[in-house]
Write a protein that holds these residues in place. Structure first.
Motif, PDB file in Angstrom:
ATOM      1  N   ASP A  57       1.062  -1.117   0.082  1.00  0.00           N
ATOM      2  CA  ASP A  57       0.108   0.004  -0.191  1.00  0.00           C
ATOM      3  C   ASP A  57       1.179   0.834   0.134  1.00  0.00           C
ATOM      4  N   LEU A  58       0.382   2.603   0.270  1.00  0.00           N
ATOM      5  CA  LEU A  58       0.867   3.928   0.130  1.00  0.00           C
ATOM      6  C   LEU A  58       1.895   3.881   1.265  1.00  0.00           C
ATOM      7  N   LEU A  59       1.985   3.009   2.395  1.00  0.00           N
ATOM      8  CA  LEU A  59       2.508   3.491   3.407  1.00  0.00           C
ATOM      9  C   LEU A  59       3.835   2.444   2.904  1.00  0.00           C
ATOM     10  N   SER A  60       3.136   1.038   2.830  1.00  0.00           N
ATOM     11  CA  SER A  60       5.114   0.022   2.591  1.00  0.00           C
ATOM     12  C   SER A  60       5.525   1.199   2.142  1.00  0.00           C
ATOM     13  N   ALA A  61       4.725   1.129   0.360  1.00  0.00           N
ATOM     14  CA  ALA A  61       5.675   1.814  -0.475  1.00  0.00           C
ATOM     15  C   ALA A  61       6.711   2.958  -0.784  1.00  0.00           C
ATOM     16  N   TRP A  62       6.316   4.197   0.473  1.00  0.00           N
ATOM     17  CA  TRP A  62       6.944   4.456   1.223  1.00  0.00           C
ATOM     18  C   TRP A  62       8.439   4.838   2.300  1.00  0.00           C
ATOM     19  N   CYS A  63       7.792   3.367   2.870  1.00  0.00           N
ATOM     20  CA  CYS A  63       8.892   2.926   3.314  1.00  0.00           C
ATOM     21  C   CYS A  63      10.181   2.511   2.783  1.00  0.00           C
ATOM     22  N   ARG A  64       9.546   1.268   1.620  1.00  0.00           N
ATOM     23  CA  ARG A  64      10.714   1.082   0.260  1.00  0.00           C
ATOM     24  C   ARG A  64      11.525   1.628   0.317  1.00  0.00           C
ATOM     25  N   ILE A  65      11.097   3.312  -0.594  1.00  0.00           N
ATOM     26  CA  ILE A  65      11.407   3.957  -1.474  1.00  0.00           C
ATOM     27  C   ILE A  65      12.520   4.715  -0.055  1.00  0.00           C
ATOM     28  N   GLN A  66      12.730   4.992   1.364  1.00  0.00           N
ATOM     29  CA  GLN A  66      13.397   4.849   1.908  1.00  0.00           C
ATOM     30  C   GLN A  66      14.565   4.466   2.741  1.00  0.00           C
ATOM     31  N   ALA A  67      14.498   3.456   1.959  1.00  0.00           N
ATOM     32  CA  ALA A  67      16.170   2.423   1.874  1.00  0.00           C
ATOM     33  C   ALA A  67      16.859   2.076   0.912  1.00  0.00           C
ATOM     34  N   LEU A  68      16.572   3.627  -0.331  1.00  0.00           N
ATOM     35  CA  LEU A  68      17.659   4.387  -0.893  1.00  0.00           C
ATOM     36  C   LEU A  68      18.274   5.461  -0.641  1.00  0.00           C
ATOM     37  N   PRO A  69      19.437   5.723  -0.317  1.00  0.00           N
ATOM     38  CA  PRO A  69      20.593   6.124   0.283  1.00  0.00           C
ATOM     39  C   PRO A  69      20.988   7.789  -0.166  1.00  0.00           C
ATOM     40  N   GLY A  70      21.430   8.639   0.372  1.00  0.00           N
ATOM     41  CA  GLY A  70      21.830   9.966   0.133  1.00  0.00           C
ATOM     42  C   GLY A  70      20.758  11.218  -0.099  1.00  0.00           C
ATOM     43  N   ASN A  71      20.677  11.722  -1.080  1.00  0.00           N
ATOM     44  CA  ASN A  71      20.169  13.410  -1.570  1.00  0.00           C
ATOM     45  C   ASN A  71      19.087  13.115  -2.995  1.00  0.00           C
ATOM     46  N   VAL A  72      18.338  13.624  -2.313  1.00  0.00           N
ATOM     47  CA  VAL A  72      17.513  13.166  -3.811  1.00  0.00           C
ATOM     48  C   VAL A  72      16.259  13.845  -3.611  1.00  0.00           C
ATOM     49  N   ARG A  73      15.691  14.858  -5.115  1.00  0.00           N
ATOM     50  CA  ARG A  73      14.346  15.146  -5.198  1.00  0.00           C
ATOM     51  C   ARG A  73      13.182  13.828  -5.496  1.00  0.00           C
ATOM     52  N   PHE A  74      12.233  14.031  -4.318  1.00  0.00           N
ATOM     53  CA  PHE A  74      11.229  13.458  -4.081  1.00  0.00           C
ATOM     54  C   PHE A  74      10.337  13.958  -4.891  1.00  0.00           C
ATOM     55  N   ASN A  75       9.223  13.595  -6.052  1.00  0.00           N
ATOM     56  CA  ASN A  75       8.418  14.529  -6.272  1.00  0.00           C
ATOM     57  C   ASN A  75       6.984  13.115  -6.153  1.00  0.00           C
ATOM     58  N   VAL A  76       5.849  13.801  -5.665  1.00  0.00           N
ATOM     59  CA  VAL A  76       4.245  13.367  -5.524  1.00  0.00           C
ATOM     60  C   VAL A  76       3.533  13.564  -6.715  1.00  0.00           C
ATOM     61  N   GLN A  77       3.244  12.647  -7.272  1.00  0.00           N
ATOM     62  CA  GLN A  77       2.185  13.425  -8.847  1.00  0.00           C
ATOM     63  C   GLN A  77       0.745  12.755  -8.467  1.00  0.00           C
ATOM     64  N   TRP A  78      -0.333  13.284  -8.635  1.00  0.00           N
ATOM     65  CA  TRP A  78      -1.060  12.742  -9.431  1.00  0.00           C
ATOM     66  C   TRP A  78      -1.371  12.716 -10.994  1.00  0.00           C
ATOM     67  N   PRO A  79      -1.212  12.003 -12.273  1.00  0.00           N
ATOM     68  CA  PRO A  79      -0.396  11.813 -13.027  1.00  0.00           C
ATOM     69  C   PRO A  79      -1.882  11.750 -14.032  1.00  0.00           C
ATOM     70  N   VAL A  80      -3.335  12.117 -13.790  1.00  0.00           N
ATOM     71  CA  VAL A  80      -4.173  11.698 -14.228  1.00  0.00           C
ATOM     72  C   VAL A  80      -4.299  13.604 -14.085  1.00  0.00           C
ATOM     73  N   SER A  81      -4.586  13.712 -13.314  1.00  0.00           N
ATOM     74  CA  SER A  81      -4.301  15.217 -13.404  1.00  0.00           C
ATOM     75  C   SER A  81      -4.125  16.139 -13.320  1.00  0.00           C
ATOM     76  N   LYS A  82      -2.340  15.625 -13.693  1.00  0.00           N
ATOM     77  CA  LYS A  82      -1.804  16.308 -13.734  1.00  0.00           C
ATOM     78  C   LYS A  82      -0.674  17.908 -12.716  1.00  0.00           C
ATOM     79  N   VAL A  83      -1.333  17.327 -11.388  1.00  0.00           N
ATOM     80  CA  VAL A  83      -1.100  17.820  -9.467  1.00  0.00           C
ATOM     81  C   VAL A  83       0.601  16.958  -9.459  1.00  0.00           C
ATOM     82  N   HIS A  84       1.438  18.391  -9.433  1.00  0.00           N
ATOM     83  CA  HIS A  84       2.901  17.802  -8.659  1.00  0.00           C
ATOM     84  C   HIS A  84       3.457  18.381  -7.783  1.00  0.00           C
ATOM     85  N   LYS A  85       3.870  18.033  -6.887  1.00  0.00           N
ATOM     86  CA  LYS A  85       4.868  18.893  -5.970  1.00  0.00           C
ATOM     87  C   LYS A  85       5.810  18.023  -5.482  1.00  0.00           C
ATOM     88  N   SER A  86       7.472  18.779  -5.791  1.00  0.00           N
ATOM     89  CA  SER A  86       8.231  18.755  -5.093  1.00  0.00           C
ATOM     90  C   SER A  86       8.887  19.165  -4.028  1.00  0.00           C
TER      91      SER A  86
END
Length: 354
Positions: A57-86
């Motif tokens: 689910d959304l929570l598990s996906a978020w937790c898996r992503i946090q295994a990535l090291p270092g500084n990153v650009r993180f983006n959340v998007q609603w692709p149908v509505s084209k709403v993005h925030k980074s």
């Protein structure tokens, strides 16, 4: 190239137990605890990036992503509505599961203001895809099937995929963009409403819903009982991982393509009848193969001329899998059920449960 399918005998009970285990772990986690990403490899044979699985689910996906090291650009998007925030961030200090709900909530208006997202699209546009469960269908045509008399008919769900994107992700010395797309699922929603899975919820300004006319005296098909809506409504987000992508572009990425292709084969050699990298065009950096099990499919594709210029590795959940069919069954039983299967939702808002 011949590749063989691997079928996994995962029945409905196992499907429910799988999601129930994940949900129970998340529900038990205090607000400031570390993220929990359950090990789900036993539910499928494909060995894939960060352990992503179609039951995340959304929570598990978020937790898996946090295994990535270092500084990153993180983006959340609603692709149908084209709403993005980074955001620019790092996961060196692990963030709790509740943080992703706070991030998503920050993108959803809770009053009559309507700030603009990074793409120039108002954040409120995503709420055009909110729908009451008593509606005949969602905005994309998905049939909901809840009777008007069902106790959950007035519950509101946001029926739009959600994307989580991170860059750079370094593999074999090459920078990739990781994209994780989650889709709404009626089975997960039914489990959440019955208290058997984490009920991810946010608040939203109902004035952005497709309710009908301004005064709500003539309700739309999406909100057949629109006059009962509160100005600030509770909205469910029953999202499951559907697609995970790794994409890279550059000059002469052949070495990275070969290294990654060989590693994918080594991890999943029991699912193939031959080495898929044997046919790789070293001169031009081109090659493709597909590996799948009963749960999902992994596509590797390298393209170029005189060297690999684009490289993509895409994992997709199998719509015909026993897992997703089992969730369809859960949804059917909840819609048609009686007694405890048809009771009003009792699970508190996610922000108070994590």
């Amino acid at each position: 190239m011949n590749l063989r399918n691997l079928s996994a005998a995962v029945g409905l009970a196992a499907c429910v137990a799988l999601l129930g285990t994940s949900a129970a772990a998340q529900l038990a986690a205090p607000a400031k605890s570390a993220c929990i990403a359950p090990q789900l490899a036993q539910q499928g044979a494909l060995n894939w990036f960060l352990g992503f699985h179609p039951s995340d689910d959304l929570l598990s996906a978020w937790c898996r992503i946090q295994a990535l090291p270092g500084n990153v650009r993180f983006n959340v998007q609603w692709p149908v509505s084209k709403v993005h925030k980074s955001w620019d961030t790092s996961f060196n200090a692990k963030l709790p599961a509740s943080r992703i709900i706070e991030i998503v909530q920050s993108m959803i208006p809770v009053d009559d203001s309507n700030p603009v997202s990074d793409t120039g699209v108002p954040f409120g546009d995503v709420l055009a895809n909110a729908v009451a469960l008593g509606a005949p269908r969602t905005s994309d045509g998905t049939v909901l099937g809840f009777a008007p008399t069902h106790p959950a008919a007035k519950q509101v769900v946001l029926w739009e995929p959600l994307g989580l994107r991170v860059k750079p992700v370094v593999l074999a010395g090459q920078e990739f963009t990781l994209s994780v797309y989650l889709k709404p699922n009626l089975g997960l929603l039914s489990m959440a409403l019955a208290g058997k899975a984490t009920d991810v919820r946010v608040k939203a300004w109902s004035g952005r819903f497709q309710t009908g006319n301004y005064f709500r005296t003539a309700c739309s098909e999406f909100f057949p009982d629109c006059e009962s809506l509160q100005d600030v409504a509770t909205v469910h987000l029953p999202l499951l991982v559907d697609t995970v992508r790794l994409d890279a572009e550059g000059e002469n990425m052949t070495a990275a393509a070969v290294a990654i292709g060989r590693e994918l084969y080594a991890r999943n050699s029991t699912l193939t009848t031959s080495d898929p990298m044997a046919a790789f065009d070293m001169a031009n950096g081109r090659g493709l193969f597909t590996i799948n099990d009963q749960v999902g499919t992994l596509d590797f594709k390298a393209e170029g001329s005189g060297g690999t210029k684009t490289l993509s590795i895409v994992y997709r959940g199998n719509e015909a899998s026993t897992l997703l069919k089992g969730l369809d069954k859960v949804a059917e039983e909840y819609r048609a059920g009686t007694g405890s299967k048809k009771k009003l939702p009792t699970v508190p808002d996610s922000l108070g449960r994590l």
